[in-house]
Scaffold this motif. Structure first.
Motif, mmCIF file in Angstrom:
data_model
loop_
_atom_site.group_PDB
_atom_site.id
_atom_site.type_symbol
_atom_site.label_atom_id
_atom_site.label_comp_id
_atom_site.label_asym_id
_atom_site.label_seq_id
_atom_site.Cartn_x
_atom_site.Cartn_y
_atom_site.Cartn_z
ATOM 1 N N ILE A 168 76.497 45.087 26.174
ATOM 2 C CA ILE A 168 77.413 45.431 27.262
ATOM 3 C C ILE A 168 76.649 46.075 28.410
ATOM 4 O O ILE A 168 76.871 45.754 29.584
ATOM 5 N N VAL A 169 75.744 46.986 28.088
ATOM 6 C CA VAL A 169 74.936 47.618 29.132
ATOM 7 C C VAL A 169 74.021 46.593 29.796
ATOM 8 O O VAL A 169 73.841 46.603 31.022
ATOM 9 N N ALA A 170 73.487 45.671 29.000
ATOM 10 C CA ALA A 170 72.646 44.610 29.569
ATOM 11 C C ALA A 170 73.426 43.750 30.555
ATOM 12 O O ALA A 170 72.859 43.204 31.505
ATOM 13 N N ALA A 171 74.745 43.628 30.334
ATOM 14 C CA ALA A 171 75.581 42.815 31.220
ATOM 15 C C ALA A 171 75.660 43.385 32.631
ATOM 16 O O ALA A 171 76.026 42.670 33.575
ATOM 17 N N LEU A 172 75.330 44.661 32.817
ATOM 18 C CA LEU A 172 75.326 45.262 34.152
ATOM 19 C C LEU A 172 74.238 44.658 35.034
ATOM 20 O O LEU A 172 74.294 44.765 36.261
ATOM 21 N N GLY A 173 73.242 44.036 34.412
ATOM 22 C CA GLY A 173 72.177 43.404 35.177
ATOM 23 C C GLY A 173 71.281 44.385 35.901
ATOM 24 O O GLY A 173 70.855 44.137 37.033
ATOM 25 N N LEU A 174 70.960 45.502 35.250
ATOM 26 C CA LEU A 174 70.143 46.521 35.903
ATOM 27 C C LEU A 174 68.706 46.069 36.136
ATOM 28 O O LEU A 174 67.966 46.713 36.888
ATOM 29 N N ALA A 283 76.911 49.685 40.500
ATOM 30 C CA ALA A 283 77.369 49.134 39.219
ATOM 31 C C ALA A 283 78.385 50.081 38.598
ATOM 32 O O ALA A 283 78.160 51.292 38.557
ATOM 33 N N VAL A 284 79.498 49.514 38.128
ATOM 34 C CA VAL A 284 80.541 50.289 37.462
ATOM 35 C C VAL A 284 80.848 49.643 36.120
ATOM 36 O O VAL A 284 81.135 48.449 36.049
ATOM 37 N N PHE A 403 83.190 41.264 26.885
ATOM 38 C CA PHE A 403 82.872 41.799 28.202
ATOM 39 C C PHE A 403 82.962 40.697 29.252
ATOM 40 O O PHE A 403 82.706 39.528 28.988
ATOM 41 N N ALA A 404 83.401 41.107 30.435
ATOM 42 C CA ALA A 404 83.513 40.218 31.586
ATOM 43 C C ALA A 404 82.933 40.946 32.783
ATOM 44 O O ALA A 404 83.029 42.180 32.870
ATOM 45 N N ARG A 405 82.332 40.206 33.694
ATOM 46 C CA ARG A 405 81.736 40.901 34.830
ATOM 47 C C ARG A 405 82.050 40.195 36.153
ATOM 48 O O ARG A 405 82.266 38.986 36.206
ATOM 49 N N TYR A 406 82.020 41.017 37.208
ATOM 50 C CA TYR A 406 82.408 40.559 38.532
ATOM 51 C C TYR A 406 81.465 41.168 39.582
ATOM 52 O O TYR A 406 80.821 42.173 39.337
ATOM 53 N N LYS A 407 81.416 40.495 40.737
ATOM 54 C CA LYS A 407 80.716 41.049 41.899
ATOM 55 C C LYS A 407 81.707 41.194 43.046
ATOM 56 O O LYS A 407 82.647 40.404 43.172
ATOM 57 N N ARG A 408 81.471 42.212 43.840
ATOM 58 C CA ARG A 408 82.347 42.450 45.000
ATOM 59 C C ARG A 408 81.654 41.954 46.265
ATOM 60 O O ARG A 408 80.566 42.403 46.604
ATOM 61 N N GLY A 409 82.300 41.019 46.944
ATOM 62 C CA GLY A 409 81.744 40.507 48.173
ATOM 63 C C GLY A 409 80.655 39.488 47.957
ATOM 64 O O GLY A 409 80.260 39.162 46.852
#
Length: 409
Positions: A168-174, A283-284, A403-409
């Motif tokens: 899940i933390v890896a999904a943040l793409g840090l 990132a949130v 987990f699902a992920r999104y970008k804003r803009g």
């Protein structure tokens, strides 16, 4: 008893019923509504496998803390053996683990999950290590001493964290190039800090694109904020800061760690403090409260605290409310990850779809951010449908998560 005798015992309890959900509920000691939900979403064979796994002991998985231990995963395993007498192996090096495709019926999953995306083979996040306890005289795997008393744990070299949770933390793409400079990260439902500290380790483990700053000629800054509505959880985070590698300034309640060309600050924030802030984040992470249906082997009694109404109605409503509130803190170009340790669509895909249909999503300029091969999440997927969502099924190496992920803009 053999399988036939087990089935006869179960049928004695359920009478003449041949209802699969009732049989599975009794056989695996889970609520009937949960068995019914899993059956409708995954099919019989997959549900039976899930139920079997959640009644077996889970793996002991740790995550290397890149702040306190600067060596490789293999070097940490060597340290564990030499200093704590514990055998361990990096997850990425476990080559002889069973192919999970053999545990789950892929055709059934494709048929039942439609365009959903299911991982049946675990990716291996950096720093993910599996401990192999010795077998005692009663045939049980048991560590020679408490994991919390190990010198390596007390030195902050690792945290206990399931491999799926690490994903899940890896999904943040840090480690994404856009995150290589100074960044702000919000752990919106921080709990006792497991993912907060995984984030801090990931921040120090990434390649830094240095910037000029007051802490030297080339210093990037990472600000991490841990938020939770339960004050006691935030106090637990503060109690672990020193062991993890942070120095807490009691006057400001801000902890910091400076190493090489990176300064990282970490602070906790209750609802009022976060609401009063106008800070936006790169990132949130929203690790929302849920039924815990994917981690029942870690919390056996939780299955009897679950109710149908709470799990299938109240919790999804709360989860949608939480992700919509958290979305307001994502900056333009930032990342939002929604996660649960549930296997149920009502808490996972349905909440994600409701969020995507909301005014918050549309007016905020959010869009799906698909996972790709470069993220390490594509191997073992059963179906390429909604590529920004992943359901990770439980296995002998990990618990169940979504987990699902999104970008804003």
């Amino acid at each position: 008893k053999d399988s036939k005798q087990q089935l006869e015992s179960i049928q004695t309890l359920v009478g003449s019923s041949d209802e699969p959900a009732l049989i599975l509920a009794v056989e695996h000691s889970i609520p009937l509504f949960l068995a019914s939900s899993l059956l409708s979403q995954y099919g019989y064979d997959t549900t039976k496998q899930i139920c079997s796994l959640i009644n077996e002991p889970g793996p002991i998985t740790i995550r290397k803390n890149a702040i306190q231990f600067k060596g490789t995963d293999d070097e940490l395993c060597k340290w564990l053996l030499e200093n704590d007498g514990v055998e361990a192996l990096p997850m990425k090096n476990i080559r002889n683990r069973p192919n999970l495709n053999a545990c789950y019926d892929l055709d059934e999953l494709k048929r039942c999950k439609g365009n959903g995306r299911v991982m049946v083979e675990l990716t291996s996040p950096a720093g993910c290590i599996c401990i192999n306890p010795p077998i005692d005289g009663k045939g049980r795997k048991k560590l020679p001493k408490s994991i919390w008393s190990m010198s390596s744990y007390q030195k902050g070299f690792f945290e206990v964290q399931d491999a799926g949770s690490q994903c899940i933390v890896a999904a943040l793409g840090l480690d994404h190039p856009s995150m290589s400079g100074s960044i702000r990260i919000l752990d919106y439902c921080a709990g006792n800090g497991g993912k907060t500290f995984a984030i801090s380790s990931a921040v120090f483990g990434r390649k830094i694109d240095s910037e000029s700053g007051e802490y030297g000629d080339t210093t990037a800054v990472a600000n991490i904020v841990s938020h939770d509505v339960v004050d006691e959880r935030l106090r637990q985070i503060k109690g672990s800061l020193s062991r993890v590698g942070f120095d807490l300034d009691k006057a400001t309640s801000i902890a910091e760690c400076i190493q090489d060309n990176l300064k990282c600050t970490l602070q906790t924030a209750d609802l009022a403090e976060l609401s009063d802030s106008d800070t936006l984040f790169d990132a949130v992470l929203v690790d929302a409260p849920c039924s815990s249906s994917g981690v029942l082997r870690r919390r056996p009694s939780q299955r009897w605290l679950m109710s149908k109404e709470d799990t299938l109605q109240s919790l999804p409503n709360l989860q949608l409310e939480i992700i919509q509130k958290a979305a307001a803190f994502v900056k333009e170009g930032g990342v939002l990850v929604y996660a649960t340790c549930s296997l149920l669509e009502e808490e996972n895909e349905d909440v994600a779809r409701s969020f995507e249909k909301s005014e918050v999503f549309r007016n905020g300029g959010f869009g799906p951010w698909p996972f790709s091969g470069g993220d390490g999440f594509s191997e073992g997927d059963t179906y390429r449908g909604r590529d920004h969502e992943i359901t990770l099924l439980p296995s002998q190496w990990n618990d169940g998560f979504f987990f699902a992920r999104y970008k804003r803009g």
